[in-house]
Design a protein around this motif. Sequence first.
Motif, PDB file in Angstrom:
ATOM      1  N   GLY B  33      20.183  59.697  -9.105  1.00  0.00           N
ATOM      2  CA  GLY B  33      21.448  59.917  -8.388  1.00  0.00           C
ATOM      3  C   GLY B  33      21.224  60.531  -7.023  1.00  0.00           C
ATOM      4  O   GLY B  33      21.992  60.302  -6.083  1.00  0.00           O
ATOM      5  N   LYS B  35      19.784  60.361  -3.652  1.00  0.00           N
ATOM      6  CA  LYS B  35      19.316  59.203  -2.880  1.00  0.00           C
ATOM      7  C   LYS B  35      18.423  59.645  -1.719  1.00  0.00           C
ATOM      8  O   LYS B  35      18.580  60.748  -1.179  1.00  0.00           O
ATOM      9  CB  LYS B  35      20.503  58.422  -2.311  1.00  0.00           C
ATOM     10  CG  LYS B  35      21.486  57.922  -3.356  1.00  0.00           C
ATOM     11  CD  LYS B  35      20.818  57.005  -4.375  1.00  0.00           C
ATOM     12  CE  LYS B  35      21.819  56.527  -5.418  1.00  0.00           C
ATOM     13  NZ  LYS B  35      21.159  56.001  -6.617  1.00  0.00           N
ATOM     14  N   ALA B  37      17.639  58.279   1.985  1.00  0.00           N
ATOM     15  CA  ALA B  37      18.063  57.277   2.971  1.00  0.00           C
ATOM     16  C   ALA B  37      17.280  57.367   4.274  1.00  0.00           C
ATOM     17  O   ALA B  37      17.130  56.378   4.974  1.00  0.00           O
ATOM     18  CB  ALA B  37      19.555  57.396   3.253  1.00  0.00           C
ATOM     19  N   LEU B  91      34.522  56.551  -1.142  1.00  0.00           N
ATOM     20  CA  LEU B  91      33.202  55.936  -1.217  1.00  0.00           C
ATOM     21  C   LEU B  91      33.357  54.452  -0.996  1.00  0.00           C
ATOM     22  O   LEU B  91      34.347  53.860  -1.405  1.00  0.00           O
ATOM     23  CB  LEU B  91      32.534  56.191  -2.576  1.00  0.00           C
ATOM     24  CG  LEU B  91      33.266  55.667  -3.801  1.00  0.00           C
ATOM     25  CD1 LEU B  91      32.288  55.055  -4.776  1.00  0.00           C
ATOM     26  CD2 LEU B  91      34.039  56.766  -4.465  1.00  0.00           C
ATOM     27  N   GLN B  92      32.401  53.884  -0.313  1.00  0.00           N
ATOM     28  CA  GLN B  92      32.367  52.419  -0.194  1.00  0.00           C
ATOM     29  C   GLN B  92      31.078  51.926  -0.840  1.00  0.00           C
ATOM     30  O   GLN B  92      31.057  51.658  -2.022  1.00  0.00           O
ATOM     31  CB  GLN B  92      32.538  51.992   1.261  1.00  0.00           C
ATOM     32  CG  GLN B  92      33.975  52.278   1.763  1.00  0.00           C
ATOM     33  CD  GLN B  92      34.257  51.716   3.139  1.00  0.00           C
ATOM     34  OE1 GLN B  92      33.746  50.682   3.533  1.00  0.00           O
ATOM     35  NE2 GLN B  92      35.102  52.407   3.895  1.00  0.00           N
ATOM     36  N   CYS B  93      29.988  51.860  -0.080  1.00  0.00           N
ATOM     37  CA  CYS B  93      28.757  51.413  -0.746  1.00  0.00           C
ATOM     38  C   CYS B  93      28.265  52.457  -1.731  1.00  0.00           C
ATOM     39  O   CYS B  93      27.595  52.144  -2.696  1.00  0.00           O
ATOM     40  CB  CYS B  93      27.684  51.030   0.261  1.00  0.00           C
ATOM     41  SG  CYS B  93      26.670  52.374   0.903  1.00  0.00           S
ATOM     42  N   GLY B  94      28.594  53.719  -1.470  1.00  0.00           N
ATOM     43  CA  GLY B  94      28.293  54.766  -2.438  1.00  0.00           C
ATOM     44  C   GLY B  94      26.922  55.386  -2.308  1.00  0.00           C
ATOM     45  O   GLY B  94      26.583  56.299  -3.068  1.00  0.00           O
ATOM     46  N   PHE B  95      26.130  54.931  -1.376  1.00  0.00           N
ATOM     47  CA  PHE B  95      24.749  55.420  -1.291  1.00  0.00           C
ATOM     48  C   PHE B  95      24.698  56.874  -0.816  1.00  0.00           C
ATOM     49  O   PHE B  95      23.818  57.631  -1.215  1.00  0.00           O
ATOM     50  CB  PHE B  95      23.931  54.524  -0.362  1.00  0.00           C
ATOM     51  CG  PHE B  95      22.463  54.490  -0.693  1.00  0.00           C
ATOM     52  CD1 PHE B  95      22.007  53.787  -1.792  1.00  0.00           C
ATOM     53  CD2 PHE B  95      21.540  55.162   0.093  1.00  0.00           C
ATOM     54  CE1 PHE B  95      20.651  53.752  -2.105  1.00  0.00           C
ATOM     55  CE2 PHE B  95      20.181  55.130  -0.212  1.00  0.00           C
ATOM     56  CZ  PHE B  95      19.736  54.423  -1.310  1.00  0.00           C
ATOM     57  N   THR B  97      27.239  58.940  -1.341  1.00  0.00           N
ATOM     58  CA  THR B  97      28.275  59.663  -2.056  1.00  0.00           C
ATOM     59  C   THR B  97      27.749  60.825  -2.918  1.00  0.00           C
ATOM     60  O   THR B  97      28.318  61.927  -2.872  1.00  0.00           O
ATOM     61  CB  THR B  97      29.115  58.691  -2.903  1.00  0.00           C
ATOM     62  OG1 THR B  97      29.502  57.599  -2.070  1.00  0.00           O
ATOM     63  CG2 THR B  97      30.346  59.375  -3.453  1.00  0.00           C
ATOM     64  N   PRO B  98      26.678  60.619  -3.700  1.00  0.00           N
ATOM     65  CA  PRO B  98      26.182  61.776  -4.456  1.00  0.00           C
ATOM     66  C   PRO B  98      25.875  62.971  -3.544  1.00  0.00           C
ATOM     67  O   PRO B  98      26.245  64.117  -3.868  1.00  0.00           O
ATOM     68  CB  PRO B  98      24.913  61.229  -5.122  1.00  0.00           C
ATOM     69  CG  PRO B  98      25.193  59.765  -5.286  1.00  0.00           C
ATOM     70  CD  PRO B  98      25.945  59.385  -4.033  1.00  0.00           C
TER      71      PRO B  98
END
Lengths: 772, 145
Positions: B33, B35, B37, B91-95, B97-98
């Motif tokens: 969970g 991420k 980036a 949230l959209q892509c959610g990457f 979001t966590p």
Amino acid sequence: MARLIKTEKEVEGRYTEQWVVVEEDVLDQWPAGARRVVGRPATRVDGLQRARGEARYTADVQLPGMLHTAVLRSPHGRARVKRLDVGRAMQAPGVRGVLTPRELAARDAADWPGEPSVGPHASEVLTCEPGYAGAPVAAVGAETFGQALAALSLVRVDWEILEPLLDGDQAVRRGSLLGEPRRYERGDLDRGLAEADLVVEAKYRTQVVLHNALETHQSVCRWEGDTLEVYTSTQWIWGVRREVAEALGIPADRVRVVCEYMGGGFGAKNDAGDHTFIAAELARRTGRPVRCALTRRDENRATGNRNATIQRLVAGARSDGTLTALGGEFVNAVGYDGFSPFTSGPMQLLYGCPNVRTVDYGAQLNTPPNAAFRAPGFVEGTFGLECLLDELAARLDVDPLELRRRNHADHDASDERPFSSKRLMECYRRAETHWARRAEVRARSEAPWRRGVGLASQVWYGGGGPPSYAWVRVGPDGRAAVITAMQDIGTGSRTAMAQIAAEELGLPLDRVDVALGDSARGPYASISAGSSTIPSMGPAVRSAAADAARQIVEIAAQRYDREERVLSLRDGHVVSTDGGSWPLEEIAGLLGDGQILGKGARGPNPAGMRVLTFGVQVAEVAVDVETGEVRVERLAAIHDVGRVINPLGARSQVEGGIIQALGHTLSEQRLLDPLTGDVLTQTLDAYKLPTIADVPEIVVEFVDQPDTHLTNLGAKGLGEPPIVPTAAAIANAIRNATGADVRSLPVSREEMLRALRETRGRAEEPVGASTA
Amino acid sequence: MLELRVNGGAFELDAPVGTSLADALRDRLGLTGTKIACNEGHCGACTVQLDGVPILSCITLVHSVGEREVTTIEGLRDHPLVEAFVRADALQCGFCTPGQIVSAAALVETDPEPDRDVIRHAMAGNLCRCGTYPRVEEAITTWRA
């Protein structure tokens, strides 16, 4: 009986003819307005998984024995590899495979006696003659990413460094072009200019912008017997499947592409990409699963970008604001490879001007290849055109909104087609309340801040097209599953598909599941690009759900002795006009383990019509005329995209598009080292994305009327329209606030101060007096 | 051997010196969970809490964590903010979001009713390329609703 016809398909402004099989039972569109599920706000069906970190992205795929890849990239914009020595890298700890360019195979054959178990000569995506900094040259697969990186540092390269070509204008002069220039003319531009009471000319520039989806480009490849599994962060599962199958020379059904959750794309992930081929090749050679994931820095060097443009524009109008002439020369600084976007598109499509002449050049440079980036070409072309129109309006003393109404295009004058639907005038009408704030906003100016309001119109595609397919399965528990191998790249398409199926099946949303993201699990689905997912996939899903619903009614009619025409599906029941009502699970449950299977396909696009999306945005800005700081304080967006399936997700799309446009307008810019052509802004501290603190008040409205000619839904796409007019609206607000014409993106403080100085130089136009 | 306290549990793991906390959580404990980036502390996607303080796990060495309690998104799965983010469509892509939720959870722990400026200050280190910021602000404003 199925009927074979030809229809036109459009993606990102590029049209192709497409054979399509049309089934006979064409569904009538639902009436306009909110229905039980469609047209009402729905939270994302996968929201909890994403928010809790349970959703598995490509970045989270961890397979037993998986290797990691590091890629050696050219540090030079243009160079030749004279010698590439991977010997030490191959001996480094943890290394299981090294790939080098195919050209080396012949040249260095003597250096590699025998065929090493993991050979050095590989894929065609690696090159000995890089044409841009960041081009992949060699790749190392190792047990850990750290080991792969360490081995990469042992690769010795002797470079012959050549001078890179980095300037778009220079490339056009030298004839360094990708394809022929695209020329277009309707009417006679010179005559139109001669007929004009006023002619304005200006040159505009837009910068290179980087996509920077938070999940970088990456793939994990694993061979399972004779089938290659590709877990990848993609906007087009079926495109990757075809590309990989063709590259490997294997049947497409031996490639399984999986992308259940995807961390953003914005156009940069339409293709398989070098990383996928590198991972596939290393997996083939090593027999191990292989991950090839780009670092953030490589992401910003080598995965595409919105290309820079240079636009030389002219507009002529009569004194009442009626356009007589529009002309434009557009240079797309494409990069080493890529495509030349339709930057002249807005000039051709937005207004009903009779005399239009454009030419688009695609300049080939020694810079990283471009990729589609959210309405490629139209974002840039709209900036130039809509800024020039406001300059024209100011000089003619015509209200900018009125000028746009006066030149409204009532059909597509580029080929005399009617629009399938166009409610731009309604967008303008709704914009009036926002536009009317001008006096009050300007009155709030207090030194050194000057405030103003500007607007810009939007035109873009968004009609989608065939082919696309979906299945719907209803089980004995009375739940439905939509099955199709599409992808949800973060736009909420999974939720929209669930809503459409739920609506057609008369089921609550929480009784519909959507299985997508796996080419081995569902039928062909189209690309998530060009604002096409909803208009391409949505009608196929509705059609599949309708097929299942029809079967349910047929079963119920026989079981309960009713005529089919008195039965319908509502709230999880089959209901009869005589008051009978039977739960769906009772009917489906009759079949034991049996299932009701519906199938559906996307029908054709309306023949002879142009399907476009429209809108207008109104920006309010404050400009510090001493420092050149620009703050956007409010943005109102009114868009016409036909029927809106999910107003909650749609608002998010518009806000997101506007926020990306804010970055494009004010802060984002890829910078290159002028000597090497390498990207200087590789990191997320150097490259300025908007943060939460940069966001203004955003007001979102939709016309929300179905396009009665377009599919069984009347819904167009929305991913791209909101990013199109924002830069121009902001620039026009800056003009309204200060009288200064910014002509180059981003509107940095330097550009703002330059524009202010230029305005002060024009004695006849005092600051702030140019538009009322 | 290293002992790590994560989400109320204690875990023993082997990690070479130089391993980031983010890699240890994701690769050793399967807590994906969190991420990664940018992997250099610029974007906030990897945010976790150490004793309630949000930190960037991609530039935190796992060996420097010591006795401190690590809280990841998996430890916050039932936090009301999770529902609030979904409700507000934050949230959209959610990457990202966590990371957003972990940061927001630390914020509301110290300031249950943060005003707009406080939210914007506290959340400015969590980048979202999809542009969910207005929804994030709404989610944090309405998290107890």
